[in-house]
Design a protein around this motif. Sequence first.
Motif, PDB file in Angstrom:
ATOM      1  N   ASN A  60       0.854  -1.184   0.000  1.00 54.54           N
ATOM      2  CA  ASN A  60       0.000   0.000   0.000  1.00 54.54           C
ATOM      3  C   ASN A  60       0.891   1.235   0.000  1.00 54.54           C
ATOM      4  N   SER A  61       0.678   2.126  -0.946  1.00 50.13           N
ATOM      5  CA  SER A  61       1.546   3.292  -1.063  1.00 50.13           C
ATOM      6  C   SER A  61       1.386   4.270   0.095  1.00 50.13           C
ATOM      7  N   ALA A  62       0.155   4.414   0.609  1.00 48.53           N
ATOM      8  CA  ALA A  62      -0.048   5.299   1.754  1.00 48.53           C
ATOM      9  C   ALA A  62       0.697   4.763   2.972  1.00 48.53           C
ATOM     10  N   THR A  63       0.683   3.442   3.147  1.00 45.79           N
ATOM     11  CA  THR A  63       1.409   2.836   4.258  1.00 45.79           C
ATOM     12  C   THR A  63       2.900   3.073   4.124  1.00 45.79           C
ATOM     13  N   ARG A  64       3.430   2.925   2.931  1.00 49.86           N
ATOM     14  CA  ARG A  64       4.860   3.179   2.712  1.00 49.86           C
ATOM     15  C   ARG A  64       5.205   4.631   3.034  1.00 49.86           C
ATOM     16  N   ALA A  65       4.337   5.533   2.617  1.00 51.63           N
ATOM     17  CA  ALA A  65       4.585   6.959   2.906  1.00 51.63           C
ATOM     18  C   ALA A  65       4.559   7.217   4.405  1.00 51.63           C
ATOM     19  N   LEU A  66       3.614   6.601   5.104  1.00 56.71           N
ATOM     20  CA  LEU A  66       3.496   6.818   6.543  1.00 56.71           C
ATOM     21  C   LEU A  66       4.663   6.224   7.310  1.00 56.71           C
ATOM     22  N   LEU A 114     -10.822  13.096   6.573  1.00 56.25           N
ATOM     23  CA  LEU A 114      -9.377  12.914   6.401  1.00 56.25           C
ATOM     24  C   LEU A 114      -9.041  12.267   5.062  1.00 56.25           C
ATOM     25  N   TYR A 115     -10.057  11.904   4.270  1.00 54.22           N
ATOM     26  CA  TYR A 115      -9.787  11.181   3.028  1.00 54.22           C
ATOM     27  C   TYR A 115      -8.800  11.897   2.099  1.00 54.22           C
ATOM     28  N   PRO A 116      -8.946  13.209   1.845  1.00 57.22           N
ATOM     29  CA  PRO A 116      -7.979  13.848   0.945  1.00 57.22           C
ATOM     30  C   PRO A 116      -6.528  13.703   1.399  1.00 57.22           C
ATOM     31  N   LEU A 117      -6.330  13.687   2.702  1.00 58.72           N
ATOM     32  CA  LEU A 117      -5.000  13.494   3.260  1.00 58.72           C
ATOM     33  C   LEU A 117      -4.454  12.115   2.910  1.00 58.72           C
ATOM     34  N   ILE A 118      -5.275  11.081   3.125  1.00 57.60           N
ATOM     35  CA  ILE A 118      -4.842   9.722   2.832  1.00 57.60           C
ATOM     36  C   ILE A 118      -4.637   9.548   1.323  1.00 57.60           C
ATOM     37  N   ALA A 119      -5.509  10.165   0.529  1.00 56.26           N
ATOM     38  CA  ALA A 119      -5.367  10.083  -0.932  1.00 56.26           C
ATOM     39  C   ALA A 119      -4.071  10.742  -1.393  1.00 56.26           C
ATOM     40  N   GLU A 120      -3.686  11.836  -0.756  1.00 53.32           N
ATOM     41  CA  GLU A 120      -2.427  12.499  -1.115  1.00 53.32           C
ATOM     42  C   GLU A 120      -1.220  11.668  -0.687  1.00 53.32           C
ATOM     43  N   LEU A 121      -1.306  11.021   0.472  1.00 50.39           N
ATOM     44  CA  LEU A 121      -0.240  10.108   0.875  1.00 50.39           C
ATOM     45  C   LEU A 121      -0.091   8.996  -0.158  1.00 50.39           C
ATOM     46  N   ASN A 122      -1.223   8.491  -0.632  1.00 51.40           N
ATOM     47  CA  ASN A 122      -1.201   7.423  -1.620  1.00 51.40           C
ATOM     48  C   ASN A 122      -0.598   7.907  -2.943  1.00 51.40           C
ATOM     49  N   ARG A 123      -0.998   9.113  -3.372  1.00 54.76           N
ATOM     50  CA  ARG A 123      -0.451   9.667  -4.618  1.00 54.76           C
ATOM     51  C   ARG A 123       1.055   9.832  -4.523  1.00 54.76           C
ATOM     52  N   TRP A 124       1.516  10.409  -3.395  1.00 53.23           N
ATOM     53  CA  TRP A 124       2.942  10.641  -3.206  1.00 53.23           C
ATOM     54  C   TRP A 124       3.697   9.310  -3.133  1.00 53.23           C
ATOM     55  N   GLY A 125       3.135   8.354  -2.415  1.00 57.55           N
ATOM     56  CA  GLY A 125       3.767   7.046  -2.333  1.00 57.55           C
ATOM     57  C   GLY A 125       3.828   6.336  -3.671  1.00 57.55           C
ATOM     58  N   ARG A 132       4.091   7.777  -6.535  1.00 57.94           N
ATOM     59  CA  ARG A 132       5.089   8.444  -7.380  1.00 57.94           C
ATOM     60  C   ARG A 132       6.521   8.126  -6.950  1.00 57.94           C
ATOM     61  N   TRP A 133       6.770   8.129  -5.650  1.00 55.91           N
ATOM     62  CA  TRP A 133       8.141   8.099  -5.153  1.00 55.91           C
ATOM     63  C   TRP A 133       8.562   6.771  -4.529  1.00 55.91           C
ATOM     64  N   LEU A 134       7.617   5.918  -4.151  1.00 57.46           N
ATOM     65  CA  LEU A 134       7.977   4.730  -3.382  1.00 57.46           C
ATOM     66  C   LEU A 134       7.535   3.418  -4.025  1.00 57.46           C
ATOM     67  N   ALA A 135       6.797   3.477  -5.126  1.00 60.00           N
ATOM     68  CA  ALA A 135       6.247   2.255  -5.715  1.00 60.00           C
ATOM     69  C   ALA A 135       7.290   1.427  -6.449  1.00 60.00           C
ATOM     70  N   GLY A 136       8.329   2.067  -6.971  1.00 59.65           N
ATOM     71  CA  GLY A 136       9.359   1.332  -7.696  1.00 59.65           C
ATOM     72  C   GLY A 136       8.876   0.838  -9.042  1.00 59.65           C
ATOM     73  N   GLU A 137       9.616  -0.112  -9.594  1.00 59.09           N
ATOM     74  CA  GLU A 137       9.319  -0.606 -10.940  1.00 59.09           C
ATOM     75  C   GLU A 137       8.010  -1.386 -11.003  1.00 59.09           C
ATOM     76  N   SER A 138       7.588  -1.954  -9.882  1.00 59.92           N
ATOM     77  CA  SER A 138       6.370  -2.762  -9.894  1.00 59.92           C
ATOM     78  C   SER A 138       5.117  -1.933 -10.123  1.00 59.92           C
ATOM     79  N   GLY A 139       5.150  -0.655  -9.768  1.00 62.19           N
ATOM     80  CA  GLY A 139       4.013   0.219  -9.994  1.00 62.19           C
ATOM     81  C   GLY A 139       3.108   0.330  -8.784  1.00 62.19           C
ATOM     82  N   ALA A 140       2.016   1.041  -8.943  1.00 60.30           N
ATOM     83  CA  ALA A 140       1.101   1.325  -7.832  1.00 60.30           C
ATOM     84  C   ALA A 140       0.389   0.054  -7.377  1.00 60.30           C
ATOM     85  N   PRO A 141       0.312  -0.183  -6.059  1.00 60.52           N
ATOM     86  CA  PRO A 141      -0.430  -1.353  -5.565  1.00 60.52           C
ATOM     87  C   PRO A 141      -1.937  -1.234  -5.765  1.00 60.52           C
TER      88      PRO A 141
END
Length: 315
Positions: free
Chosen positions: A18-24, A259-270, A272-281
């Motif tokens: 989960n990208s939001a989890t990675r960001a957090l 709080l949804y927009p906050l979590i959605a932004e964490l997911n977007r940022w994650g 972009r920057w943390l997903a790696g070659e595998s892509g968005a979960p």
Amino acid sequence: MADPRPSQAPLTQLVQANSATRALNILGDRWTLMILYLAFQRVRRFDEFQGRIGLARSLLIDRLRRLCAAGIFEKVRYQERPARDEYRLTEMGADLYSLALMIIRWEKRWFFDATNPAHRLKHSCGKEFTPQFRCSACGDEVGPRDVYVQEGPGAGFEPSPPPRAQRRSIVPTEALNDGNPMLDRAFQVLGDRWTSHVIASAFLGRRRFNEFQAALGVAPNILSDRLGRLVDLGVLRRELYQERPERWEYRLTDEGRDLYPLIAELNRWGDRWLAGESGAPLITHHRACGAVLAPRIACDQCGETVTADSVSPGL
């Protein structure tokens, strides 16, 4: 059907990607959020951070080191004799600005304080504004009931984050100085990794204790504490779903859903920057227009896109 989880790690240590989890895992710490808040006010030097936050030197060194290691800050020498460095946001760090605006949006909507500069931001249109979370494809505002989620190319399982040595960072409001109050209520909710992980998981439809535990890989005592904390803060509410024995589920309140927009932004940022070659979960779609959600932060007064350069006196 074969188990899709990798065999080299114990099952108890694997959680859904989960990208939001990675960001957090990087950002879910009160001190880290305070440092980023000040960085967007163009604070760069160690003594400035320390003076504004009142944080022990060793802790500030640790958080700045982590932010540099994550790629959010870069350490730049600005004086040779004696050697002095400052901490500048990288492109990766600057991309957190929209997340910062969503933090401000939530706190302003629920805990407005006219004396807090962050609650009185002005857009380039000349008016004080509250940031809005919109779909860039159709322009509509987006909330948690306006989207649906499907697995993306990076879906799967990964090791759960390791425990941290430090306890939750609790900071009394009176410790904040310079007449510039920070976003204390938002930091109470988001400034602990497991607390914010629970919120993010709730937006994926999880309500029951065992569902949170299975998704997050968190120890039962920690999960129980964080669920209770979120109930006390008004973000979750408990509802009885079984009487013998008593069993409860945890549902987002109106304050929590906002709080949804906050979590959605964490997911977007994650993504972009943390997903790696595998892509968005996970891939989020906007129900109204059917497009993959690409968020746009807008001014509620003029409707134009909000950027760091279009806001004053400046977050």
